[in-house]
Every structure is written in structure tokens, then in C-alpha cells.
Design an enzyme around this catalytic site. Structure first.
Site, PDB file in Angstrom:
ATOM      1  N   HIS A 294       0.836  -1.201   0.000  1.00  0.00           N
ATOM      2  CA  HIS A 294       0.000   0.000   0.000  1.00  0.00           C
ATOM      3  C   HIS A 294       0.867   1.246   0.000  1.00  0.00           C
ATOM      4  O   HIS A 294       1.005   1.957   0.981  1.00  0.00           O
ATOM      5  CB  HIS A 294      -0.950  -0.020   1.206  1.00  0.00           C
ATOM      6  CG  HIS A 294      -2.047  -1.021   1.049  1.00  0.00           C
ATOM      7  ND1 HIS A 294      -2.029  -2.259   1.650  1.00  0.00           N
ATOM      8  CD2 HIS A 294      -3.172  -0.977   0.300  1.00  0.00           C
ATOM      9  CE1 HIS A 294      -3.107  -2.934   1.306  1.00  0.00           C
ATOM     10  NE2 HIS A 294      -3.833  -2.178   0.487  1.00  0.00           N
ATOM     11  N   HIS A 298       1.297   1.351  -5.739  1.00  0.00           N
ATOM     12  CA  HIS A 298      -0.044   0.739  -5.822  1.00  0.00           C
ATOM     13  C   HIS A 298      -1.050   1.786  -6.299  1.00  0.00           C
ATOM     14  O   HIS A 298      -1.912   1.496  -7.135  1.00  0.00           O
ATOM     15  CB  HIS A 298      -0.445   0.205  -4.450  1.00  0.00           C
ATOM     16  CG  HIS A 298      -1.899  -0.177  -4.316  1.00  0.00           C
ATOM     17  ND1 HIS A 298      -2.492  -1.209  -5.022  1.00  0.00           N
ATOM     18  CD2 HIS A 298      -2.887   0.355  -3.542  1.00  0.00           C
ATOM     19  CE1 HIS A 298      -3.769  -1.295  -4.695  1.00  0.00           C
ATOM     20  NE2 HIS A 298      -4.036  -0.361  -3.799  1.00  0.00           N
ATOM     21  N   HIS A 331      -6.864   6.975  -3.412  1.00  0.00           N
ATOM     22  CA  HIS A 331      -7.766   6.066  -2.670  1.00  0.00           C
ATOM     23  C   HIS A 331      -7.134   5.415  -1.447  1.00  0.00           C
ATOM     24  O   HIS A 331      -7.836   4.970  -0.551  1.00  0.00           O
ATOM     25  CB  HIS A 331      -8.356   4.996  -3.593  1.00  0.00           C
ATOM     26  CG  HIS A 331      -7.470   3.792  -3.768  1.00  0.00           C
ATOM     27  ND1 HIS A 331      -6.366   3.793  -4.583  1.00  0.00           N
ATOM     28  CD2 HIS A 331      -7.522   2.543  -3.210  1.00  0.00           C
ATOM     29  CE1 HIS A 331      -5.779   2.607  -4.542  1.00  0.00           C
ATOM     30  NE2 HIS A 331      -6.448   1.820  -3.710  1.00  0.00           N
ATOM     31  N   ASP A 332      -5.810   5.347  -1.400  1.00  0.00           N
ATOM     32  CA  ASP A 332      -5.148   4.719  -0.232  1.00  0.00           C
ATOM     33  C   ASP A 332      -4.164   5.676   0.426  1.00  0.00           C
ATOM     34  O   ASP A 332      -3.233   5.247   1.110  1.00  0.00           O
ATOM     35  CB  ASP A 332      -4.409   3.440  -0.655  1.00  0.00           C
ATOM     36  CG  ASP A 332      -5.301   2.184  -0.577  1.00  0.00           C
ATOM     37  OD1 ASP A 332      -4.964   1.171  -1.223  1.00  0.00           O
ATOM     38  OD2 ASP A 332      -6.346   2.230   0.104  1.00  0.00           O
ATOM     39  N   ASP A 446      -8.823  -1.808  -7.895  1.00  0.00           N
ATOM     40  CA  ASP A 446      -8.103  -1.940  -6.620  1.00  0.00           C
ATOM     41  C   ASP A 446      -7.555  -3.353  -6.430  1.00  0.00           C
ATOM     42  O   ASP A 446      -6.523  -3.548  -5.798  1.00  0.00           O
ATOM     43  CB  ASP A 446      -9.048  -1.572  -5.471  1.00  0.00           C
ATOM     44  CG  ASP A 446      -8.310  -1.324  -4.169  1.00  0.00           C
ATOM     45  OD1 ASP A 446      -8.930  -1.400  -3.100  1.00  0.00           O
ATOM     46  OD2 ASP A 446      -7.082  -1.081  -4.222  1.00  0.00           O
TER      47      ASP A 446
HETATM   48  N1  LIG Z   1      -3.128 -10.405  -4.666  1.00  0.00           N
HETATM   49  C1  LIG Z   1      -3.799 -10.319  -3.500  1.00  0.00           C
HETATM   50  N2  LIG Z   1      -3.745 -11.338  -2.625  1.00  0.00           N
HETATM   51  C2  LIG Z   1      -4.435 -11.264  -1.449  1.00  0.00           C
HETATM   52  N3  LIG Z   1      -5.181 -10.211  -1.065  1.00  0.00           N
HETATM   53  C3  LIG Z   1      -5.240  -9.179  -1.926  1.00  0.00           C
HETATM   54  C4  LIG Z   1      -4.572  -9.176  -3.178  1.00  0.00           C
HETATM   55  N4  LIG Z   1      -4.827  -8.001  -3.794  1.00  0.00           N
HETATM   56  C5  LIG Z   1      -5.631  -7.291  -2.965  1.00  0.00           C
HETATM   57  N5  LIG Z   1      -5.879  -7.996  -1.855  1.00  0.00           N
HETATM   58  C6  LIG Z   1      -6.737  -7.610  -0.732  1.00  0.00           C
HETATM   59  O1  LIG Z   1      -7.830  -6.847  -1.282  1.00  0.00           O
HETATM   60  C7  LIG Z   1      -7.912  -5.648  -0.567  1.00  0.00           C
HETATM   61  C8  LIG Z   1      -8.478  -4.466  -1.315  1.00  0.00           C
HETATM   62  O2  LIG Z   1      -8.521  -3.386  -0.398  1.00  0.00           O
HETATM   63  P1  LIG Z   1      -7.185  -2.951   0.304  1.00  0.00           P
HETATM   64  O3  LIG Z   1      -6.281  -2.380  -0.732  1.00  0.00           O
HETATM   65  O4  LIG Z   1      -7.486  -2.170   1.490  1.00  0.00           O
HETATM   66  O5  LIG Z   1      -6.482  -4.317   0.805  1.00  0.00           O
HETATM   67  C9  LIG Z   1      -6.466  -5.336  -0.197  1.00  0.00           C
HETATM   68  C10 LIG Z   1      -5.981  -6.693   0.245  1.00  0.00           C
HETATM   69  O6  LIG Z   1      -6.403  -6.978   1.563  1.00  0.00           O
END
Ligand SMILES: Nc1ncnc2c1ncn2[C@@H]1O[C@@H]2COP(=O)(O)O[C@H]2[C@H]1O
Length: 579
Positions: A294, A298, A331-332, A446
Site C-alpha cells: 500500500h 499501488h 484512494h489509499d 483496486d
Molecule cells: N493479490 C492479492 N492477494 C491477497 N489479497 C489481496 C490481493 N490483492 C488485494 N488484496 C486484498 O484486497 C484488498 C483491497 O482493499 P485494500 O487495498 O485495502 O487491501 C487489499 C488486500 O487486503
């Protein structure tokens, strides 16, 4: 790394150096805390140094997130904005400098002090060694970012859900409460059109030519960057943010947003190149470079996938495309690299402030909204719907509501089936509404890393696996030590602080893996056997159903579902071959 900046004309710095020689001074006694001492002649030179250091190719040891840096200067001496020797022009009070640093370099651990203020210097050095330890330990740092609060933080009046703003925390290390508090001050200064604030912002915009900081010989052609090259990079699903430098990520944001602004033909949205770059550099300084997943990389990855989804879906409203793409970049913003559960579980002030609902997403929304109001108010003033669209998109990225969006896809699929089977018969179900479309697009973007090519998807999977591990370590740390979620600088634990989860070499190792051209997916899964299982879980639980149903509603996005299926086959083979 911690930097000591001596700011002011040579004469002043001689006095400040004197402090370095005065054995009784706290500066002399703590000078070993600094890895380097830089003498700068003006704030413009200082800010150029900060921006240039932030864009050093990763792993960047001078990102000002590890260590604590200090700016020493004499507020009464010279025109520190431009370094003129004339006395008493544009004196800049310490509070104003720190306000500016907090608003435009939010994640940097850096503070300005009047070199003559021994009391403030003693106070700074009192905690410095512990703060440096905290900033260099992945878990202590995470704990501080998420849970640090100071006793003056105003408690929430829960009965009225009256969200009060928070004063700045008493720490020199980044904390989310401090970020939020400074963001709200930024909004207040925007609304009050605080000319003190504008003094610096205008000076930066007038005196710093941001494009010059991006023109590295290896990414420029005839002294400029190759805009076509970057737009071509952004226009394919093979886009790989992981192979780009921080400067290239900023260039990607710049060329795309500049194109999207032009596409709107809306004069009121125009922004000068330098101002757009100032905004992008501020956004970059609002994401943690030390985060594995994050981070700003990203953000640009999601920006690119958001735009490409709008292109594939042939969205026609150019302002909506611009707004969605901006929402993706922000967004993050300020993401700590953990998750909402860890706010709720340890009952911290930030969680309470947002009633423990979508804590991260509401934090990102508020911080980004205040930043856009300050640096691109025309985007907001053009229409109240503009900020609403950005806010709705950011809130939609909370995976806690993922099933709600899948249910909406089901409803649309069912609605279309009814119409096909019973032409002319109305049903109470709805087709795609605009709000849902926005949410579907940014949600797909996302988590689009699982729809990229296998090796790119595997590298993102490797990074998020490392971040999940840190979240588990933080949770365990609290349970093992029952550390108050207040702060690790409390006297009770101060002398116990030691670095257990150093990340300097760790980050080096990560970037060697990411940057190596010869690493294969097999190498990654051999080194990190947890990856295949984690990917199968995520694809089975979230991604497969979502992208399959999204493709049913939007056949133009069938390629996303196909890519997920293809990657899933690889992960299953890996898993089966290991068992
Ligand atoms: N390749 C991945 N493998 C596992 N979890 C993922 C992956 N990509 C996104 N995520 C999950 O999806 C979520 C989307 O919201 P967030 O970015 O807050 O946090 C991200 C992770 O928790």
C-alpha cells in the site's frame, strides 16, 4: 537515515555550527544521531533536497520515514524563502515552517526548530533516540502510526457523533492522527485563504520547477521525458508499476492526468503543469514508501487500471473519467499497510473517530479531499458532485462491503435475464446505475493485480504477503506485550525499546527480488511458499466470483475474468505440486 539541515546564510550557519562545537549543548551531545549534516541557503533549496531525496530509486534510504530529521534555522535572519542576505525580509516563524512541512510532506519525520531555542532543542533530543528506534522497526513504527495519540487529543463526543478535529500529536514521527489533524488544518487554511500558508505554497510553485526534478538522463529524450512512451505504457494491461522508478510513477500520473484534463475541454479545470506536478509530489509525500504494497506504486497501478477500465467500457463523460482516475490516485493515501480490523480490535482513537466503520477508507477520503481542496479547488468548485464522486469511489474500496457489490451484480444479471425471457415485462430490479458503475470500476482496479500477467501478479502477491505478515506481527506484539495502544514512548516501555524488525536490509532484499529481470514465478513461490495458498484463498473468496459476474454485466471486461482463471490454474498447480 536522519538528516540535520543547517538553514540560513553562511554567517548564521557559523553560529549554528557553534552549537555543534559547544559541548554543553544538547545538539553537540546528540550529533551522532544524524547520518548527515546538510547546509542549505534557503527553504527553496531545502524543499528541493526533500523532493529529490523522495524520488531516489528504491530502496531509498533517504525517504525521511526511517530516522528523524531536524531543520535548524534563525527565523529572524534573512529572507529564507530565496536566501537573500537582506535582513528582516520574509521572516518565517517556526510554527509556519512546521505547519507547511506537515501539510505538504505528511509522512516525513522532520521538524524545524529555532537554533537559539535551547528548551525546544532539549525537548526534541529527549525522545530522539527512542523515536529513531521506533522509526527503524517495522512493527514499532506501525504501532506508532496507527495508535499514537497524545493526552491533548480531544475525545470524541460519541453521543452526537460530533467528529472533532484533533490537535497535532506530540511526536516527531508520523502518526495517522497527526496526518488527519494537519489535513484538517490544511482545509481550514484553504477556507480562510490563510496568506501565511500561501506564502510558502506560492513560493514553491513560483520558485521550484518540478519537471526539472524528473528529467533523469535515462528517462528523457532531447531533454524532456517521452510523453508518448509513457502514454503507451499506460495504455496496455501489461502495465507494470513495479518496474518503474518513483520519478517514472510521478511522470505516469502527470501525463495521464494532464491528458484527462485536456480531454474534458473544461477551462475551469485547467491546472498548470507545475501546479499539477506540485500536487503529485505532495500525493507521493503522503504515501509511505516503506510500505511493501500500500504505497504510491499501488496508487499509480490502480490509477492506470481505473483509466483502462473506463476506456474498455467506453465511458463518454470525460469529467467522470478524470474524477475516477483522481480517486484512484488518492484512494489509499496515508495507508499504514494494515487493515481495519486492527483499529477496531485495539479500540484506538482513530477507530473511534470513525465509529470503527471503514476507518481506513474514511481516513483516505478525508485526507485526499482536503488536499484536493487546497491544491486544486477548481476541481471541487466546478460541481459539488465532483467531490461526491471521488468520495463514493474511495469508500467503495472497503472490502467489508464487497458482497454488497457482488449482490448488485447478481441483481443486474437477473434483471437482464428476466428481460430476455419476458420481453416487455417490467421487474422491480435495476440495471447498472451510475453510482454502482463508479464503484465497480474502482473496486475492480483496486484488486486488478490478480488480473495482471502471471509474473506481475505474483510480484504483487509477494508484496501483499509480506504486508499481511507485518499485520500479524503487530497483532502478536500487542498480545505478547499488552502494549498500550497509546504510544511506545511511554516511560514504562521507553528503555525496553529495541529494534527487532529492522527493515533496512529487508527492503533491500525485497527490491533486489522485484528489480531482478531473471526472477521467475517459480523462484518467488520457492522462496515464499505461502504465496500460492494466499492467492487461491483470495481468488476463491473474492476475485473469481467478482470478475466472472462483472464480465457477465460488462462483456468488454471478459479479459479480466480470463486472466484470473489463468493465474488461478498456475496457483492450483503450484499448490498441488507442493502437497
Ligand atoms: N493479490 C492479492 N492477494 C491477497 N489479497 C489481496 C490481493 N490483492 C488485494 N488484496 C486484498 O484486497 C484488498 C483491497 O482493499 P485494500 O487495498 O485495502 O487491501 C487489499 C488486500 O487486503
Amino acid at each position: 537515515m536522519s538528516t540535520l539541515f543547517i538553514l540560513g546564510a553562511a554567517e548564521v550557519s557559523e553560529k549554528q555550527y557553534f552549537l555543534l562545537e559547544k559541548e554543553s549543548s544538547s545538539l553537540f551531545q546528540n550529533r551522532d544521531c544524524f547520518d548527515r549534516i546538510l547546509n542549505v541557503s534557503s527553504f527553496n533549496e531545502l524543499f528541493l533536497q526533500l523532493y529529490n531525496d523522495r524520488t531516489i530509486t528504491l530502496p531509498n534510504l533517504y525517504n525521511y520515514e526511517r530516522g528523524v530529521s531536524l531543520i535548524l534555522y534563525d527565523p529572524d535572519y534573512c529572507d529564507l524563502l530565496k536566501g537573500d542576505k537582506e535582513k528582516n525580509r520574509n521572516q518565517v516563524p517556526v510554527r509556519q515552517v512546521n505547519d507547511f512541512l506537515n501539510k505538504f510532506f505528511p509522512v516525513l519525520n522532520i521538524i524545524a526548530l529555532d537554533y537559539r531555542d535551547e528548551k525546544m532543542l532539549d525537548n526534541f533530543f529527549k525522545n530522539l533516540r527512542q523515536e529513531i528506534i521506533i522509526s527503524q522497526d517495522r512493527i514499532l513504527r506501525l504501532n506508532h502510526w496507527m495508535y499514537h495519540q497524545n493526552e491533548e487529543d480531544i475525545m470524541i463526543d460519541n453521543s452526537t457523533n460530533d467528529e472533532k478535529s484533533f490537535p497535532g500529536c506530540d511526536t516527531n514521527i508520523y502518526s495517522m492522527l497527526k496526518h488527519l489533524s494537519n489535513s484538517e488544518k490544511l482545509l481550514a487554511s484553504t477556507i480562510s485563504n490563510d496568506n501565511e500558508e500561501n506564502l510558502f505554497a506560492n513560493s514553491i510553485n513560483d520558485n521550484i520547477t518540478f519537471i526539472n526534478m524528473l528529467l533523469d538522463p535515462n528517462i528523457t529524450k532531447n531533454g524532456n521525458f517521452d510523453e508518448i512512451r509513457y502514454l503507451d505504457l499506460l495504455s496496455t494491461w501489461n502495465f507494470n508499476a513495479l518496474e518503474l522508478t518513483t520519478k517514472e510513477l510521478i511522470i505516469c500520473g502527470f501525463v495521464l492526468i494532464r491528458k484527462l484534463i485536456k480531454d474534458t475541454n473544461a477551462t475551469e479545470l485547467q491546472l498548470s503543469d507545475n501546479h499539477l506536478l506540485f500536487l503529485l509530489f505532495t500525493i507521493e509525500s503522503s504515501y509511505h514508501q516503506v510500505n511493501k504494497f500500500h504505497n504510491f506504486r499501488h496508487a499509480i497501478d490502480v490509477m492506470q487500471s481505473t483509466w483502462q477500465l473506463c476506456v474498455n467500457l467506453k465511458l463518454t463523460n470525460k469529467v467522470h473519467i478524470l474524477l475516477l482516475t483522481m480517486a484512484a490516485i488518492g484512494h489509499d493515501i496515508g495507508h499504514p499497510g494494515t487493515n481495519n480490523q486492527l483499529f477496531k480490535k485495539f479500540n484506538c482513537l482513530l477507530g473511534i473517530k470513525f465509529n470503527n466503520v471503514s476507518v481506513l477508507e474514511r481516513f483516505h477520503k478525508q485526507v485526499f479531499q482536503n488536499l484536493i481542496w487546497n491544491q486544486w479547488s477548481n476541481l471541487m468548485k466546478a460541481s459539488v458532485n465532483n467531490m461526491n464522486l471521488i468520495n463514493e469511489a474511495i469508500l467503495a474500496t472497503d472490502m467489508a462491503f464487497h458482497s454488497t457489490y457482488v449482490a448488485k451484480l447478481d441483481e443486474i444479471i437477473c434483471h437482464r435475464k428476466n428481460i430476455l425471457e419476458n420481453p416487455g415485462k417490467q421487474d422491480s430490479l435495476k440495471d447498472v446505475e451510475f453510482g454502482s458503475l463508479i464503484s465497480f470500476i474502482i473496486k475492480a482496479a483496486d484488486i486488478s493485480n490478480v488480473t495482471r500477467s502471471l509474473i506481475v501478479s505474483a510480484k504483487w502477491a509477494f508484496l501483499i504477503t509480506l504486508e499481511f505478515k507485518d499485520s500479524c506481527s503487530l497483532e502478536k506484539y500487542h498480545e505478547d506485550y499488552e502494549i498500550s495502544t497509546q504510544t511506545l514512548c511511554d516511560d514504562a516501555v521507553k528503555d525496553k525499546l529495541e529494534i527487532k524488525y529492522s527493515d533496512v536490509n529487508y527492503v533491500e532484499k525485497i527490491f533486489n527480488i522485484l528489480n531482478s529481470k531473471c526472477i521467475t514465478t517459480d523462484d518467488l513461490t520457492k522462496k515464499y511458499p505461502a504465496i500460492p495458498g494466499g492467492q487461491i484463498f483470495f481468488i476463491n473468496t473474492f476475485a473469481e466470483e467478482f470478475f466472472t459476474k462483472l464480465a457477465k454485466v460488462f462483456p468488454e471486461l471478459q479479459f479480466l475474468s480470463d486472466n484470473v482463471q489463468s493465474n488461478k490454474k498456475f496457483w492450483l498447480n503450484k499448490l498441488n505440486s507442493e502437497n
